[in-house]
Scaffold this active site. Sequence first.
Site, PDB file in Angstrom:
ATOM      1  CB  SER A  85     -26.698  25.491  -7.962  1.00  0.00           C
ATOM      2  OG  SER A  85     -25.677  24.811  -8.925  1.00  0.00           O
ATOM      3  CB  THR A 188     -29.800  23.755  -3.617  1.00  0.00           C
ATOM      4  OG1 THR A 188     -30.104  23.432  -4.831  1.00  0.00           O
ATOM      5  CG2 THR A 188     -30.892  24.034  -2.656  1.00  0.00           C
ATOM      6  CB  THR A 206     -32.167  25.857  -5.841  1.00  0.00           C
ATOM      7  OG1 THR A 206     -31.305  25.243  -6.803  1.00  0.00           O
ATOM      8  CG2 THR A 206     -33.676  25.295  -5.962  1.00  0.00           C
ATOM      9  NE  ARG A 216     -35.804  19.504 -11.733  1.00  0.00           N
ATOM     10  CZ  ARG A 216     -35.050  19.889 -10.864  1.00  0.00           C
ATOM     11  NH1 ARG A 216     -35.001  21.103 -10.438  1.00  0.00           N
ATOM     12  NH2 ARG A 216     -34.513  18.691 -10.238  1.00  0.00           N
ATOM     13  CB  VAL A 217     -41.143  22.733 -10.027  1.00  0.00           C
ATOM     14  CG1 VAL A 217     -40.792  22.989  -8.500  1.00  0.00           C
ATOM     15  CG2 VAL A 217     -41.455  23.977 -10.699  1.00  0.00           C
ATOM     16  N   GLY A 218     -37.979  21.586  -8.935  1.00  0.00           N
ATOM     17  CA  GLY A 218     -37.343  20.454  -8.201  1.00  0.00           C
ATOM     18  C   GLY A 218     -37.787  20.375  -6.858  1.00  0.00           C
ATOM     19  CG  ASP A 219     -35.200  19.071  -3.764  1.00  0.00           C
ATOM     20  OD1 ASP A 219     -34.494  19.408  -4.906  1.00  0.00           O
ATOM     21  OD2 ASP A 219     -34.604  19.232  -2.634  1.00  0.00           O
ATOM     22  CB  THR A 239     -28.488  19.882  -1.481  1.00  0.00           C
ATOM     23  OG1 THR A 239     -27.936  20.315  -2.465  1.00  0.00           O
ATOM     24  CG2 THR A 239     -27.497  18.959  -0.668  1.00  0.00           C
ATOM     25  N   GLY A 240     -29.367  18.258  -4.054  1.00  0.00           N
ATOM     26  CA  GLY A 240     -29.121  17.042  -5.004  1.00  0.00           C
ATOM     27  C   GLY A 240     -30.256  17.111  -5.771  1.00  0.00           C
ATOM     28  N   GLY A 242     -33.326  16.852  -7.265  1.00  0.00           N
ATOM     29  CA  GLY A 242     -34.688  16.919  -6.785  1.00  0.00           C
ATOM     30  C   GLY A 242     -35.717  15.890  -6.869  1.00  0.00           C
TER      31      GLY A 242
HETATM   32  N1  ASP Z   1     -32.162  20.237  -5.367  1.00  0.00           N
HETATM   33  C1  ASP Z   1     -32.198  21.002  -6.419  1.00  0.00           C
HETATM   34  C2  ASP Z   1     -33.006  20.716  -7.454  1.00  0.00           C
HETATM   35  O1  ASP Z   1     -33.174  19.608  -7.759  1.00  0.00           O
HETATM   36  C3  ASP Z   1     -30.667  20.992  -6.922  1.00  0.00           C
HETATM   37  C4  ASP Z   1     -29.566  21.222  -6.032  1.00  0.00           C
HETATM   38  O2  ASP Z   1     -29.626  20.875  -4.868  1.00  0.00           O
HETATM   39  O3  ASP Z   1     -28.415  21.639  -6.568  1.00  0.00           O
HETATM   40  O4  ASP Z   1     -33.635  21.652  -7.939  1.00  0.00           O
END
Ligand code: ASP
Length: 326
Positions: A85, A188, A206, A216-219, A239-240, A242
Site C-alpha cells: 500500500s 499507508t 501511499t 482516484r486520489v485519497g486523503d 490512514t484508512g 481516504g
Molecule cells: N488512506 C489511504 C487512501 O485512502 C489508504 C490507506 O490508508 O491504506 O488512499
Amino acid sequence: MSQRRKFIKQSLAGSALFLPGAVSAFSSFDERNPKTGEIPLILSTWNHGVPANAAAWAKLKETNSILDAVEAGVRDTELDMDNLSVGLQGLPDREGITTLDASIMTGDGGCGSVAFVRQIKHPISLARAVMEKTPHVMLAGEGARQFAIAQGFPLEEEVLSPKAQIEYDKWKVTSQYKPIINIENHDTIGMIGIGSNGMLAGSCTTSGLAYKMHGRVGDSPIIGAGLYVDDEVGAATATGLGETIIRICGSFLIVELMRQGRSPQEACEEAVRRLVTKSKNIQDIQAGFLAINKDGETGAFAVHPGFNFAKATASGNLLIDSKSHF
Ligand code: ASP
C-alpha cells in the site's frame, strides 16, 4: 492479513512492544505519564512505522531537522517490497497502473503534495520539492511527473512488483469493484514528529486504495485530510479509507480540536466519532488517526480494532495497539 502483521500480532505480549530495529540510543522501555511526553518524539502508522521511526530518528540525530527526519522515515517504507500500500510496489488501480499520493508539512505552514503520480520511487521527496521549489502546494498526474523529471528524479519502469502482479491477477478473475478499505487491506504510512527545538513536521505516503478507479486520489496528499501540522498546537495524520477521512477534514479537525483544549487522545476519538456518523457501511470501513501536541502528548484511535502505530522517543521505539470505536 499480511504475514508480517500476523507475526507482530502474535508477538504482542501486552499493548506495547519494544522491537529491534530501533537505533542504539533506544535502550529501555519506559512508558511515561503521557501528560509529560518526551521530546523529541516521532509517531507513525502501522508496524512498518518501527523501521521508519528508526530511520527518522537516525536522520534527526544527524541533521537535527524534524522535516528531514519525517522525509527519511517514510522513504524507508516507500522502498519496502513487502508493503502493498506504499510506493511503486503497491497494488495498482483497476487498469493495472500504480499511482502514488504523498504529502509533507512543517509546523510553520509549509506544505507540499503530489497526487496520482506515476513512476516516481519517492513521492514524499517530490512533495518536499513542490513545497520548497514551487509557489504551489499540490501537483498532480502528468504535471507532477514532468516536475519530477525537471528536478532530476529518476523515472522507474512501469511494471508491477512480483507480489502486486500476483494479487492483481487474482483480482482480475472477478474484477469486482469494491472501493472499500477494511481492517485487512491498508498500510499507508503517516508520520508526525516534534524535534528537540519544538518544531513539528509530518509526512504521509501511499499507493492508495487497491484497484481504485484510474485517477482516484485519497486523503494522503490532501493537506488537512491525511496530514496537518501546526507548531502552535500539534500534528495529526490518518490512514484508512481516504473518502471517509476527506469528508471530515480529519487531520485538520484533530489539530483544531487540540487548539480548543482537547488532548490528542480526545481529539482523535472525536474525529473517529464524527467519521462514523458521516459514513455508510461503517462495519466494513477502517480508518485510524494519530496525533501529538506540542508538549509531546500523544493520541491514537481507529474505527475498528487492528490499528497499531510506532512511537519513538529517546526511551525506545515501541509498537502500540490503538484503541478503537467498535
Ligand atoms: N488512506 C489511504 C487512501 O485512502 C489508504 C490507506 O490508508 O491504506 O488512499
